[in-house]
Design a protein around this motif. Structure first.
Motif, PDB file in Angstrom:
ATOM      1  N   GLN A 100       0.835  -1.206   0.000  1.00  0.00           N
ATOM      2  CA  GLN A 100       0.000   0.000   0.000  1.00  0.00           C
ATOM      3  C   GLN A 100       0.871   1.258   0.000  1.00  0.00           C
ATOM      4  O   GLN A 100       0.594   2.207  -0.747  1.00  0.00           O
ATOM      5  CB  GLN A 100      -0.915  -0.019   1.222  1.00  0.00           C
ATOM      6  CG  GLN A 100      -1.900   1.123   1.268  1.00  0.00           C
ATOM      7  CD  GLN A 100      -2.800   1.018   2.497  1.00  0.00           C
ATOM      8  OE1 GLN A 100      -2.397   0.463   3.529  1.00  0.00           O
ATOM      9  NE2 GLN A 100      -4.000   1.536   2.388  1.00  0.00           N
ATOM     10  N   GLU A 101       1.931   1.261   0.793  1.00  0.00           N
ATOM     11  CA  GLU A 101       2.832   2.414   0.853  1.00  0.00           C
ATOM     12  C   GLU A 101       3.542   2.627  -0.494  1.00  0.00           C
ATOM     13  O   GLU A 101       3.658   3.752  -0.976  1.00  0.00           O
ATOM     14  CB  GLU A 101       3.863   2.224   1.972  1.00  0.00           C
ATOM     15  CG  GLU A 101       4.777   3.403   2.179  1.00  0.00           C
ATOM     16  CD  GLU A 101       4.050   4.671   2.601  1.00  0.00           C
ATOM     17  OE1 GLU A 101       4.540   5.764   2.241  1.00  0.00           O
ATOM     18  OE2 GLU A 101       2.997   4.595   3.261  1.00  0.00           O
ATOM     19  N   VAL A 102       3.983   1.541  -1.105  1.00  0.00           N
ATOM     20  CA  VAL A 102       4.645   1.640  -2.418  1.00  0.00           C
ATOM     21  C   VAL A 102       3.673   2.215  -3.451  1.00  0.00           C
ATOM     22  O   VAL A 102       4.029   3.118  -4.223  1.00  0.00           O
ATOM     23  CB  VAL A 102       5.183   0.259  -2.869  1.00  0.00           C
ATOM     24  CG1 VAL A 102       5.600   0.282  -4.333  1.00  0.00           C
ATOM     25  CG2 VAL A 102       6.323  -0.183  -1.976  1.00  0.00           C
ATOM     26  N   ASN A 104       1.014   4.057  -2.926  1.00  0.00           N
ATOM     27  CA  ASN A 104       0.765   5.475  -2.608  1.00  0.00           C
ATOM     28  C   ASN A 104       1.910   6.360  -3.082  1.00  0.00           C
ATOM     29  O   ASN A 104       1.684   7.431  -3.638  1.00  0.00           O
ATOM     30  CB  ASN A 104       0.523   5.656  -1.112  1.00  0.00           C
ATOM     31  CG  ASN A 104      -0.841   5.144  -0.690  1.00  0.00           C
ATOM     32  OD1 ASN A 104      -1.762   5.048  -1.500  1.00  0.00           O
ATOM     33  ND2 ASN A 104      -0.975   4.796   0.582  1.00  0.00           N
ATOM     34  N   ARG A 105       3.142   5.916  -2.887  1.00  0.00           N
ATOM     35  CA  ARG A 105       4.312   6.704  -3.350  1.00  0.00           C
ATOM     36  C   ARG A 105       4.328   6.817  -4.873  1.00  0.00           C
ATOM     37  O   ARG A 105       4.608   7.886  -5.409  1.00  0.00           O
ATOM     38  CB  ARG A 105       5.610   6.078  -2.857  1.00  0.00           C
ATOM     39  CG  ARG A 105       5.743   6.019  -1.385  1.00  0.00           C
ATOM     40  CD  ARG A 105       6.689   7.052  -0.886  1.00  0.00           C
ATOM     41  NE  ARG A 105       6.849   6.834   0.551  1.00  0.00           N
ATOM     42  CZ  ARG A 105       6.880   7.786   1.422  1.00  0.00           C
ATOM     43  NH1 ARG A 105       6.796   9.023   1.024  1.00  0.00           N
ATOM     44  NH2 ARG A 105       7.016   7.523   2.688  1.00  0.00           N
ATOM     45  N   LEU A 106       4.037   5.707  -5.542  1.00  0.00           N
ATOM     46  CA  LEU A 106       3.991   5.743  -7.017  1.00  0.00           C
ATOM     47  C   LEU A 106       2.917   6.703  -7.513  1.00  0.00           C
ATOM     48  O   LEU A 106       3.137   7.456  -8.466  1.00  0.00           O
ATOM     49  CB  LEU A 106       3.735   4.345  -7.581  1.00  0.00           C
ATOM     50  CG  LEU A 106       4.897   3.374  -7.540  1.00  0.00           C
ATOM     51  CD1 LEU A 106       4.437   1.975  -7.907  1.00  0.00           C
ATOM     52  CD2 LEU A 106       6.022   3.821  -8.457  1.00  0.00           C
ATOM     53  N   GLU A 108       1.776   9.297  -5.922  1.00  0.00           N
ATOM     54  CA  GLU A 108       2.259  10.666  -5.648  1.00  0.00           C
ATOM     55  C   GLU A 108       3.225  11.109  -6.734  1.00  0.00           C
ATOM     56  O   GLU A 108       3.140  12.236  -7.222  1.00  0.00           O
ATOM     57  CB  GLU A 108       2.945  10.719  -4.282  1.00  0.00           C
ATOM     58  CG  GLU A 108       1.995  10.628  -3.110  1.00  0.00           C
ATOM     59  CD  GLU A 108       2.723  10.481  -1.782  1.00  0.00           C
ATOM     60  OE1 GLU A 108       3.975  10.675  -1.726  1.00  0.00           O
ATOM     61  OE2 GLU A 108       2.046  10.165  -0.783  1.00  0.00           O
ATOM     62  N   LEU A 109       4.144  10.222  -7.124  1.00  0.00           N
ATOM     63  CA  LEU A 109       5.117  10.556  -8.163  1.00  0.00           C
ATOM     64  C   LEU A 109       4.431  10.793  -9.501  1.00  0.00           C
ATOM     65  O   LEU A 109       4.804  11.698 -10.252  1.00  0.00           O
ATOM     66  CB  LEU A 109       6.158   9.448  -8.305  1.00  0.00           C
ATOM     67  CG  LEU A 109       7.144   9.324  -7.158  1.00  0.00           C
ATOM     68  CD1 LEU A 109       7.966   8.044  -7.304  1.00  0.00           C
ATOM     69  CD2 LEU A 109       8.062  10.541  -7.092  1.00  0.00           C
ATOM     70  N   THR A 110       3.435   9.979  -9.788  1.00  0.00           N
ATOM     71  CA  THR A 110       2.689  10.136 -11.038  1.00  0.00           C
ATOM     72  C   THR A 110       1.977  11.477 -11.079  1.00  0.00           C
ATOM     73  O   THR A 110       1.989  12.162 -12.103  1.00  0.00           O
ATOM     74  CB  THR A 110       1.673   8.990 -11.199  1.00  0.00           C
ATOM     75  OG1 THR A 110       2.369   7.761 -11.154  1.00  0.00           O
ATOM     76  CG2 THR A 110       0.940   9.100 -12.498  1.00  0.00           C
ATOM     77  N   ASN A 111       1.399  11.864  -9.977  1.00  0.00           N
ATOM     78  CA  ASN A 111       0.698  13.148  -9.912  1.00  0.00           C
ATOM     79  C   ASN A 111       1.651  14.325 -10.033  1.00  0.00           C
ATOM     80  O   ASN A 111       1.300  15.361 -10.596  1.00  0.00           O
ATOM     81  CB  ASN A 111      -0.119  13.274  -8.617  1.00  0.00           C
ATOM     82  CG  ASN A 111      -1.359  12.388  -8.636  1.00  0.00           C
ATOM     83  OD1 ASN A 111      -1.863  12.074  -9.691  1.00  0.00           O
ATOM     84  ND2 ASN A 111      -1.794  11.976  -7.467  1.00  0.00           N
TER      85      ASN A 111
END
Length: 114
Positions: A100-102, A104-106, A108-111
């Motif tokens: 889930q954390e991975v 969420n980070r991906l 965030e990076l995409t956004n």
């Protein structure tokens, strides 16, 4: 007795219902029993000779553990999502939190890159 005319929407929905029922490993007889309709009615629905009421459709979704979209519209190519969701459900809680954390980070990076 006049032969019933098949409506294309009933044929498509019936095909999806049959597929979901078979995927669930249910016979027409057992499925009918669980839904509360006759096996003949299940057969007519699956062959596109009859439609289903919203009440029956909802019960079918509950019994088959599928969404109404699946029965009304078909797979729509979401099979990969279903496979991923099932794999996530099988993870122990600690591993699920890591995934889930991975994700969420991906996201965030995409956004950020848009």
């Amino acid at each position: 007795m006049p032969m019933r005319e098949k409506k294309e929407i009933n044929v498509q929905v019936g095909r999806q219902i049959r597929k979901a029922r078979e995927d669930a490993g249910l016979t027409q007889e057992r499925f009918a029993e669980l839904i509360g309709i006759s096996p003949q009615n299940v057969s007519c629905v699956e062959r596109g000779l009859a439609g289903v009421s919203l009440t029956v459709l909802r019960r079918m979704c509950e019994i088959l553990h599928v969404s109404s979209d699946t029965l009304l519209m078909g797979d729509l190519g979401n099979n990969d999502v279903d496979v991923i969701a099932e794999r996530l459900r099988q993870l122990p809680p600690e591993q699920f939190r890591v995934v889930q954390e991975v994700i969420n980070r991906l996201l965030e990076l995409t956004n950020l890159s848009q």
